[in-house]
Design an enzyme around this catalytic site. Structure first.
Site, PDB file in Angstrom:
ATOM      1  N   ARG A 145      -5.705   8.994   1.068  1.00 14.51           N
ATOM      2  CA  ARG A 145      -4.901   9.058   2.286  1.00 14.51           C
ATOM      3  C   ARG A 145      -5.663   8.310   3.381  1.00 14.51           C
ATOM      4  NH1 ARG A 145      -1.155  10.125  -0.347  1.00 14.51           N
ATOM      5  NH2 ARG A 145       0.174  11.987  -0.345  1.00 14.51           N
ATOM      6  N   GLU A 186       1.511   4.611   8.513  1.00  9.70           N
ATOM      7  CA  GLU A 186       2.328   3.907   7.513  1.00  9.70           C
ATOM      8  C   GLU A 186       3.766   3.808   7.984  1.00  9.70           C
ATOM      9  OE1 GLU A 186       1.697   5.744   3.690  1.00  9.70           O
ATOM     10  OE2 GLU A 186      -0.421   5.202   3.680  1.00  9.70           O
ATOM     11  N   HIS A 217       1.090   1.588   0.015  1.00  5.55           N
ATOM     12  CA  HIS A 217       1.106   2.938  -0.582  1.00  5.55           C
ATOM     13  C   HIS A 217       1.978   2.978  -1.849  1.00  5.55           C
ATOM     14  CE1 HIS A 217       0.021   7.270   0.530  1.00  5.55           C
ATOM     15  NE2 HIS A 217       0.250   7.207  -0.769  1.00  5.55           N
TER      16      HIS A 217
END
Ligand code: NAD
Length: 307
Positions: free
Chosen positions: A225, A254, A273
């Site tokens: 993360r 993000e 991601h």
């Protein structure tokens, strides 16, 4: 069972795919749009990527991700909504993503791909290219992701260090360090790979001191993360040549903002991601939901429950 499939899943795959998979296992599925009401609709479960408050009206919510740090656990506890997640299914995808980045940095593939767009035959400096065999990788966090990375790095002939809380041996890992030995673990490693969940303990654990402990020719790879890395310290480390580069699948914000300086580095590989995605992700998650639906139907407790 009556299962709602929340369309936030579209980040990972078409919600209809998992709906079809669940229907082929005897469940009735409805694809829900953001904002759709769940109350009184008779859903036994809603499968989702992200949280929205309407989901709290379901008796059980299943998140298709392993990391559920963005879910308000206290609200789920208050409303007695069971929350389950999807651990144990990302070893191969993330393992291959990480080794892809490792090999790209070593063999300089990212630089050649960049130059290809400019019809540029320029060759990397002789000393920039290396092989990963006999290089050291330090894997921080040895759960599903970490083990997947460790096994694949070991198969390529790398020396594998691992950072974990329990001193239990892990396949493919040559040397174990405790979290309070992180600086020793990263020193001398050519690659440092982050595979921990985002928690109070791990938030910004990769800070200026860790970058100072890393070798100047080392690469940081973050598939965990964004919040595990202090992003300002990462930028300082890149600007100050304290490290050689970074492979970043997870980001503090993000999507990574268009004006983030991280886009601009030659030796930073950015992926949005997607390190765990593959064309069979819907089946991997679907199998977890089917198994838990069976438990629920049999009056057993759910697996992989976080709340
Ligand atoms: P996991 O629970 O199987 O493993 C996490 C491991 O980290 C556990 O062994 C735990 O003991 C260890 N850990 C926790 N705190 C630690 C600390 N301070 N120091 C050392 N080890 C510590 O989870 P996983 O499936 O391996 O996933 C890990 C995390 O990666 C998830 O929580 C998620 O945030 C992230 N993730 C990202 C992607 C992606 O698409 N990039 C995919 C899956 C998971």
């Amino acid at each position: 069972m009556q299962i709602g499939v929340h369309d936030s899943i579209a980040f990972s795959f078409d919600p209809e795919r998992i709906a079809a998979f669940l229907e082929s296992h005897g469940h009735q599925c409805t694809v829900l749009e953001a904002g759709d009401s769940v109350a009184g609709e008779g859903y036994d479960c809603v499968v989702t990527f992200g949280h929205e408050d309407a989901l709290l009206d379901a008796p059980w919510v299943h998140c298709i991700r392993a990391g559920v740090d963005a879910f308000p656990f206290d609200r789920y506890a208050e409303t007695e909504t069971a929350l389950t997640h999807s651990p144990g299914i990302h070893a191969t995808t993330i393992g291959e993503t990480v080794l892809g980045m490792v090999l790209s940095f070593a063999r300089r593939l990212h630089r050649y791909r960049d130059r290809q767009h400019a019809n540029n035959w320029e060759i990397e400096p002789y000393d920039a290219t290396f092989t990963v065999q006999d290089e050291t990788v330090c894997v921080v966090g040895l759960g599903t992701l970490g083990e997947g990375v460790a096994l694949r790095a070991d198969a390529l002939g790398m020396t594998v260090r691992g950072v974990r809380r329990e001193p239990k041996p892990v396949p493919g890992v040559d040397e174990l360090f405790r979290p309070d030995e992180l600086h020793d673990a990263v020193a001398g490693a050519r690659f440092v790979v982050l595979c921990v969940p985002l928690t109070e303990d791990t938030e910004a654990m990769i800070d200026a001191d860790v970058f100072a402990a890393m070798d100047e020719d080392a690469y940081l790879i973050n598939v965990a993360r964004g919040g595990v890395v202090a992003e300002d310290a990462l930028l300082d480390a890149l600007d100050g040549d304290e490290i050689a580069g970074a492979g970043l699948d997870a980001h503090a914000e993000e999507p990574l903002p268009a004006d983030s300086p991280l886009w601009g580095y030659d030796d930073v590989i950015i992926t949005p991601h997607v390190g765990a995605l593959s064309n069979t992700y819907h089946e991997s998650v679907g199998k977890l939901v089917v198994a838990n639906a069976e438990r629920r139907e049999n009056g057993e407790s759910l697996s992989d429950r976080v709340v």
